[in-house]
Design an enzyme around this catalytic site. Structure first.
Site, short mmCIF file in Angstrom:
data_model
loop_
_atom_site.label_atom_id
_atom_site.label_comp_id
_atom_site.label_asym_id
_atom_site.label_seq_id
_atom_site.Cartn_x
_atom_site.Cartn_y
_atom_site.Cartn_z
N GLU A 1 0.83 -1.23 0.00
CA GLU A 1 0.00 0.00 0.00
C GLU A 1 0.86 1.27 0.00
OE1 GLU A 1 -3.24 -0.08 2.86
OE2 GLU A 1 -3.26 2.11 2.98
N LYS B 1 -7.06 -0.47 11.84
CA LYS B 1 -6.46 -0.98 10.60
C LYS B 1 -5.27 -0.10 10.23
CE LYS B 1 -5.98 -1.61 5.95
NZ LYS B 1 -5.26 -0.79 4.97
N ASP C 1 4.68 -13.73 12.38
CA ASP C 1 3.31 -14.14 12.09
C ASP C 1 2.36 -12.96 12.34
OD1 ASP C 1 0.77 -15.23 12.03
OD2 ASP C 1 1.28 -17.00 13.21
N HIS D 1 -2.68 10.46 -0.99
CA HIS D 1 -2.86 9.09 -1.45
C HIS D 1 -2.93 9.00 -2.97
CE1 HIS D 1 -3.82 5.82 1.33
NE2 HIS D 1 -4.14 5.17 0.25
C1 MEV Z 1 -5.91 3.03 5.16
O1 MEV Z 1 -5.15 1.89 4.84
C2 MEV Z 1 -5.85 3.32 6.65
C3 MEV Z 1 -6.76 4.46 7.13
O2 MEV Z 1 -8.10 4.20 6.71
C4 MEV Z 1 -6.66 4.50 8.64
C5 MEV Z 1 -7.65 5.46 9.30
O3 MEV Z 1 -8.71 5.72 8.74
O4 MEV Z 1 -7.35 5.85 10.44
C6 MEV Z 1 -6.36 5.77 6.52
#
Ligand code: MEV
Length: 430
Positions: free
Chosen positions: A85, A269, A285, A383
């Site tokens: 990513e 995430k 892992d 991004h």
């Molecule tokens: C994208 O991989 C991760 C985000 O969505 C994390 C977040 O929203 O805090 C940008």
């Protein structure tokens, strides 16, 4: 370029991959074999891969980037991150740069204690069985220690036995025995799973029941890592955003994740973007860590944010992150995969706890990068330019054309394959 032992390397991103590798090799005094391991041709050999898993037909490559600027517990460190990513490596590096104003990241861990579970069914008297097992704690720990004498020699081994009664399961009550075992610098799955299997027949005798599952728990809440970062407000200012506004925006964004599981999942995430990429780079892992992190985030019965952001002394922004990190620097593929081995060498970590301290710091940095972008100009701004590069690559751009096509796509605000293909065709024949 600055002093070779400073991870603050100006213009690192502008170098070619070979120049970056040279710079990293100098920083970390990498031996030639480790340097070689970063080239795709010398990474994981098919023959080795064939011994790692089943039905192998090839190997799968990921980009490996270096996050610069990190200071963890006063130590300058370059961090390898394997991830597909865009923005993650840049985001972590940038936040680590801001963190330097507050001395970097401060991190710590518990002892590396894992939990193995033994499920006991058909127990005639749960209270009496619990008592009997707890009375024989030291014998059970001694038996568990027979499984891996080398681990015991290294200072690890069984630490405790705990008993839990689950009264209300879909099949009625059951007894759960936890073996607490210190696995030192290994993740330790094989050792503790074997230890749980070793204990099972003895648990049957002591409980009068029937043992069923014998397996570690990924909710490794006896093996925690935490990090803290303090960033003076003025360092957060950029463009038209004052430092206070960015700080407050980050705290507001965190409050959303704290209160709402839908947001918390995405927030966490982002943290795992940082954590997993270091775990993949070091052969750890990451699925085990993911499972543990999310279970830990729900430990109160309500899924919430793994991190916390608040106003500190003198208006500084303070962030904290705590989660289970059952990771190792020995065992598993950490030493089998040549690139993973080289990545550990690159970070110059002495043991698994030191690795966990870096990993948790990267998670916190990555969380900050996401919140800062979301709370100010939005995530797509940075991004999309990086995404445009991937689209240009898919459209067949090579060499200098990649950046040229990507910039054009981003400027036009039309980042799609068909436009990218048009541009590649047009400029290839110029
Ligand atoms: C994208 O991989 C991760 C985000 O969505 C994390 C977040 O929203 O805090 C940008």
């Amino acid at each position: 370029m600055t002093h070779p032992r400073s991870s603050r390397i100006n213009g690192f991103y502008r170098l070619s991959p070979d120049e970056r590798l040279k710079c990293v090799a100098e920083f970390s005094d990498l031996n030639p074999a480790a340097v070689e391991a970063f080239s795709p041709a010398n990474s994981l050999a098919l023959e080795k891969a064939d011994h790692m898993i089943e039905n192998v037909i090839g190997v799968f490559c990921l980009p490996l980037g270096i996050a610069v600027n990190f200071i963890v517990n006063h130590r300058e460190v370059l961090v390898p991150m394997a991830i597909e990513e865009p923005s993650v490596v840049a985001g972590s590096s940038f936040m680590a740069k801001l963190a330097r104003a507050g001395g970097g990241f401060f991190a710590d861990t518990t002892e590396p204690q894992m939990i193995a579970q033994i499920q006991v069914l058909d127990v005639p008297d749960l209270a009496a069985a619990s008592e009997s097992i707890l009375e024989h704690k030291s014998e059970l720990c001694a038996l568990a220690d027979q499984v891996n004498p080398f681990m015991v020699e290294l200072g690890g081994g069984a630490r405790d036995i705990e008993v839990r009664i689950l009264n209300d399961t879909p099949i009625g009550s059951m007894l759960i025995v936890h073996l607490i075992y210190d696995t030192r610098d290994a993740m330790g799955a094989n050792t503790i799973n074997s230890a749980a299997e070793q204990l099972a027949p003895h648990i049957e005798i002591l409980s009068g029941g029937r043992t069923h599952l014998r397996i570690l728990s990924n909710l490794a809440d006896r093996r925690l890592a935490w990090a803290r970062v303090t960033i003076p407000a003025e360092v957060l200012a950029f463009n038209s955003f004052s430092g206070e506004r960015v700080r407050d925006g980050i705290i507001e964004a965190w409050a959303f994740a704290e209160a709402d599981p839908y947001r918390a999942a995405t927030h966490n995430k982002g943290i795992m973007n940082g954590i997993d990429s270091v775990l993949i780079a070091t052969g750890n892992d990451w699925r085990a860590t993911e499972a543990g992190a999310h279970a830990y985030a729900a430990r109160s019965g309500r899924y919430t944010s793994l991190s916390r952001w608040f106003d500190g002394k003198d208006g500084a922004l303070v962030g904290e992150l705590k989660l289970p990190l059952a990771i190792g620097t020995v065992g598993g593929s950490t030493r089998v995969h040549p690139t993973a081995k080289a990545c550990l060498e690159l970070m110059r970590v002495q043991n698994a706890r030191e690795l966990a301290e870096i990993v948790v710091s990267v998670g916190l940095a990555q969380n900050l990068a996401a919140l800062r972008a979301l709370a100010t100009e939005g995530i797509q701004h940075g991004h999309m330019r990086l995404h445009a590069r991937q689209v240009a690559l898919v459209a067949g751009a090579t060499g200098d054309l990649i950046n040229r096509v990507a910039e054009e796509l981003a400027d036009e605000g039309k980042i799609n394959i068909s436009r990218a293909k048009e541009l590649v065709q047009k400029w290839t024949h110029e």
